[in-house]
Enzyme design. Structure first.
Site, PDB file in Angstrom:
ATOM      1  N   SER A 479      -5.862  -9.299   3.906  1.00 57.99           N
ATOM      2  CA  SER A 479      -5.100 -10.527   4.157  1.00 57.99           C
ATOM      3  C   SER A 479      -5.064 -10.856   5.644  1.00 57.99           C
ATOM      4  O   SER A 479      -5.166 -12.033   6.037  1.00 57.99           O
ATOM      5  CB  SER A 479      -3.677 -10.378   3.608  1.00 57.99           C
ATOM      6  OG  SER A 479      -3.700 -10.212   2.196  1.00 57.99           O
ATOM      7  N   SER A 546      -9.583  -6.562  -6.247  1.00 55.96           N
ATOM      8  CA  SER A 546     -10.731  -6.723  -7.158  1.00 55.96           C
ATOM      9  C   SER A 546     -11.490  -5.409  -7.302  1.00 55.96           C
ATOM     10  O   SER A 546     -12.611  -5.275  -6.813  1.00 55.96           O
ATOM     11  CB  SER A 546     -11.666  -7.840  -6.686  1.00 55.96           C
ATOM     12  OG  SER A 546     -11.899  -7.791  -5.294  1.00 55.96           O
TER      13      SER A 546
END
Length: 642
Positions: A479, A546
Site C-alpha cells: 500500500s 493475492s
C-alpha cells in the site's frame, strides 16, 4: 480404364472426395506398441496397397516373424536397425464413413518438437499406455502437449491387455492413473479403450476377450469424432498468400481460410490498411463458388482496388480483431542452440514475416507435475512462457480462439532455421485510436523497421491504460509503494485509480471469507474493476496480498497491459516490524487463515518487477518500478513527452 470412361469408378471417386477428413496424431513411449497399433489399424481397415503388404511380409520373414505389423510404419532401415522411430511419418487410409491422415510421432523426451509438429493440425490424439506398466511420465507429457496444442479429443489406448490376462482391474488402474492428470487439462472429450494391437482386439474389430468393455473400438470411435476443421469456426480470418493478376485486368487475392465463412456481397476489411471493400467473386480452379468455408483455398475478388499484398489479413468489415505489438506466448523450443532473451528473431505469423524480440522468459513448464519453473532461457524440447515484442503490430487472436492466427514460428535470421513454435496467450493491444491511416501507405520495409521507443509506438502513452498489481505478504509495503507510485504518475498527468485490498474487503468483497475460493474471487473482482479502468485509458493500481499464483496469472492473461510487482519481505522482518502484533498472534495460533503463516503464499515465478522492501527504501523501490514501466513502454521517461 479412367474415371472419365467408367461411371462406377467416377461415382466411387466422387464419394471418396465427399468424405470428411479426420487428422489424428499417435504417440506412445518406447515399446508401448504404437507402430503395431497403426499397422493393425491399416491392415484390418484395408488401408494398404498390395505392394506395401508384400514388402512388409518379406521384411517380417527376414526378421523371423510371420507378419510384423510394426513394419507398416517403421519405414526406414535405420529406424528398424535401432528399433525406434525418429521422425514424423504420415499415413493415409479410408473407410466407408471417413478419410484419415495419421501423424505417427516419436514418443521420446528428446523428440518433443516432433510431436508438436505432428500434432499441430490434428483433430484428435491417440496415446498408448502399456497395460503392464500403466501411465508413465511420458504419457503425462504427451497428454499435456496435446492439450497445449488445442487438440480437443484425446483417445487413450491401454495396449497389451493379453499380457495382463485381459483383466479389467489392470485397465481400470491405467484409467485412474491418467484420468487424475488429464482432468487438469482442457480436452473436450476423453476416451479410454482396452486393446491388444498384436491380436487386433478392439482396434477395428470388437474383442470377445474384453467383455467388461462395452464401448466402441478404436476405429468406430475415430469414425464418429467431431471434426473441428470442417466447421466454419468463428469470425472470418483470411490471410492473403498471393496476388493473382493477368493481362485482362484480373486481380484476385489467393489464400486459405483460417476460420469463418465468406460469400459474395460480404463487406470485409483489409489489414493492416483497415480499408473496406465488398467481395464480388470467390474463384477456384473449378469455377466460382457461392461461399467458401475454412479451411478451403480460394481466390477472392473485391469491388475496389486496394493495397493488398502477401501478409495482408482479410476480416469482416468493422471487425474488432486485436492488433498486438507485445504478447505473451507459449514456446516449444526446437533448436539445439538455447533461446537468447533480448535477441531479435524473425516471426512468421500466417503469411507474414517480421522482426520480433524475445524480451524475457517468464518460466519453463515441468511437464510431469504441470508446475512453473524459474528459467532464464529455453533449451531443445523445453516448453515455456515468454514475452515477445514485435517491430510492427500483428493482427492476431489467442491460440485458444484460433489455431491459425494464434500460432507462429520463430526463425533464426542468421541460419534461416526454425527455432521455435509458438502459441499466443495474452495480448498487448495497440490502441484503435491510431486510426485507419496509421499503417496505411507504409512500405513493408517501413512496417518492419525497428521501433525506437514508446513514442514511436503510440501518439501519447498517457492515453493507453494499464494495471499495476502489487502482491506480497501483509506488511510488505504494498500500500505504501502503491500510494507513492500513484503520486508519481499523477504528476506525469496520468489518471490513476487506487484499489487497496483492505478497502475492497470492506466494500466490494465484504461477503467473502478467506477460503482459497473466496480469496480467488476477491482477486477476480479487483481485477475486473482494474480492467475497466485500464480500458478507459486510466491507470489502475491494485495492492492486494493475492496469495495464489493461478489467480494472478489469470489476470495477466485477461488484461492486455498488466504489470505484476512482487513486494518481497522475509517473515522475520515482517514479524519484527509488525506494529499490530498480527504475525505474533498468527504464529501463536490465535489467527487462523493468516497468509504466510497458517495459509500459503505463492510468490510470482517471474514478476515484471521484484522489490526487496526489507533491503531498499521506498523511494528507491519507486524509482526502480518507474524505470521498468519506461522499459515496458507503459510510460515515457520524464521530459520525454509533453
Amino acid at each position: 480404364m479412367s474415371a472419365e470412361h467408367d461411371p462406377r469408378l467416377a461415382a466411387r471417386l466422387a464419394r471418396d472426395e465427399a468424405k470428411e477428413l479426420l487428422r489424428f496424431v499417435t504417440v506412445g513411449s518406447v515399446d508401448d506398441g504404437k507402430s503395431t497399433l497403426i499397422g493393425r489399424l491399416l491392415h484390418d481397415a484395408s488401408g494398404l496397397y498390395e505392394d506395401q503388404l508384400a514388402a512388409v511380409k518379406r521384411a517380417s520373414r527376414r526378421a523371423g516373424a510371420e507378419l510384423d505389423l510394426s513394419f507398416f510404419t517403421d519405414g526406414l532401415e535405420a529406424e528398424r536397425a535401432q528399433g525406434i522411430t525418429i521422425d514424423v511419418a504420415y499415413r493415409y487410409f479410408s473407410t466407408d464413413k471417413r478419410k484419415f491422415i495419421i501423424a505417427d510421432t516419436p514418443g521420446h523426451l528428446e523428440y518433443t518438437r516432433n510431436m508438436a509438429t505432428g500434432a499441430s493440425t490434428a483433430d484428435a490424439a491417440v496415446i498408448l499406455i502399456d497395460a503392464e506398466r500403466g501411465a508413465t511420465e511420458q504419457s503425462r507429457r504427451h497428454a499435456f502437449i496435446a492439450s497445449l496444442l488445442g487438440i480437443p479429443e484425446l483417445v487413450v489406448c491401454v495396449n497389451k491387455m493379453d499380457l495382463v490376462g485381459w483383466r479389467e482391474e489392470r485397465f481400470t488402474r491405467a484409467v485412474d492413473e491418467l484420468s487424475a492428470f488429464t482432468r487438469r487439462l482442457r480436452f473436450r472429450e476423453l476416451r479410454f479403450i482396452p486393446v491388444c494391437a498384436r491380436e487386433g482386439d478392439n482396434v477395428v474389430r470388437r474383442s470377445e476377450r474384453l467383455e467388461f468393455y462395452a464401448g466402441p473400438t478404436l476405429l468406430e470411435h475415430l469414425e464418429t469424432l467431431p471434426i473441428r476443421a470442417s466447421a466454419p469456426g468463428g469470425e472470418l480470418r483470411y490471410p492473403v498468400q498471393l496476388v493473382l493478376r493477368d493481362r485482362d485486368g484480373y486481380r484476385g487475392y489467393a489464400g486459405q481460410l483460417a476460420s469463418g465463412v465468406v460469400r459474395p456481397g460480404d463487406r470485409v476489411m483489409v489489414l493492416p490498411s483497415r480499408r473496406e471493400a465488398t467481395v464480388t467473386n470467390i474463384d477456384t480452379m473449378d469455377g466460382a463458388l457461392p461461399e467458401a468455408r475454412a479451411p478451403m483455398s480460394v481466390a477472392l475478388r473485391l469491388d475496389e482496388e486496394l493495397d493488398v499484398g502477401r501478409g495482408a489479413l482479410i476480416v469482416p468489415g468493422g471487425s474488432a480483431i486485436q492488433a498486438a505489438e507485445r504478447f505473451d506466448a507459449t514456446l516449444v523450443w526446437m533448436s539445439a542452440r538455447p533461446l537468447e532473451p533480448g535477441r531479435s528473431y524473425l516471426l512468421k505469423h500466417t503469411t507474414r514475416t517480421l522482426r520480433a524480440d524475445v524480451e524475457r522468459v517468464q518460466f519453463a513448464t515441468d511437464l510431469t507435475e504441470l508446475t512453473e519453473l524459474p528459467a532464464e532461457t529455453l533449451r531443445a524440447n523445453d516448453i515455456g512462457r515468454v514475452t515477445i515484442a514485435c517491430r510492427a503490430p500483428v493482427f492476431c487472436d489467442p491460440y485458444v480462439d484460433n489455431r491459425v492466427t494464434g500460432a507462429f514460428i520463430l526463425i533464426d535470421p542468421a541460419t534461416n532455421d526454425t527455432v521455435a513454435a509458438g502459441m499466443i496467450e495474452a495480448l498487448g493491444i495497440v490502441p484503435w485510436r491510431e486510426g485507419p491511416g496509421a499503417l496505411h501507405g507504409r512500405s513493408a520495409d517501413a512496417a518492419n523497421a525497428p521501433v525506437a521507443g514508446a513514442a514511436a509506438r503510440r501518439d501519447d502513452p498517457r492515453r493507453a491504460g494499464f494495471v499495476l498489481w502489487f502482491t506480497g505478504l501483509s506488511g510488505a509495503g504494498k500500500s505504501t509503494l502503491a500510494r507513492l507510485v500513484a503520486g508519481a504518475l499523477e504528476r506525469r498527468k496520468f489518471h490513476v485509480e487506487s484499489l487497496d485490498g483492505d478497502e475492497i474487503r470492506e466494500t466490494l468483497s465484504r461477503d467473502l471469507g478467506f477460503s482459497r475460493e473466496d480469496r480467488d474471487e476477491n482477486v477476480r473482482r479487483i481485477g475486473f474493476v482494474a480492467k475497466l479502468v485500464a480500458r478507459s485509458g486510466g491507470v489502475a493500481i491494485a495492492a492486494a496480498i493475492s496469495p495464489y499464483r493461478a489467480a494472478r496469472d489469470e489476470l495477466r492473461r485477461d488484461i492486455p497491459r498488466f504489470c505484476e510487482i512482487y513486494c518481497e519481505c522475509p517473515l522475520e522482518a515482517l514479524t519484527a516490524r509488525d506494529p499490530k502484533g498480527l504475525y505474533q498472534r498468527a504464529l501463536a495460533g490465535e489467527l487462523p487463515h493468516f497468509t504466510g503463516v497458517s495459509d500459503p503464499y505463492e510468490p510470482p515465478l517471474a514478476p515484471d518487477v521484484h522489490l526487496r522492501t526489507d533491503l531498499e527504501r521506498p523511494e528507491a523501490s519507486v524509482r526502480k518500478l518507474l524505470a521498468r514501466l519506461e522499459a515496458l513502454g507503459f510510460i515515457e521517461p520524464e521530459g520525454g513527452a509533453e
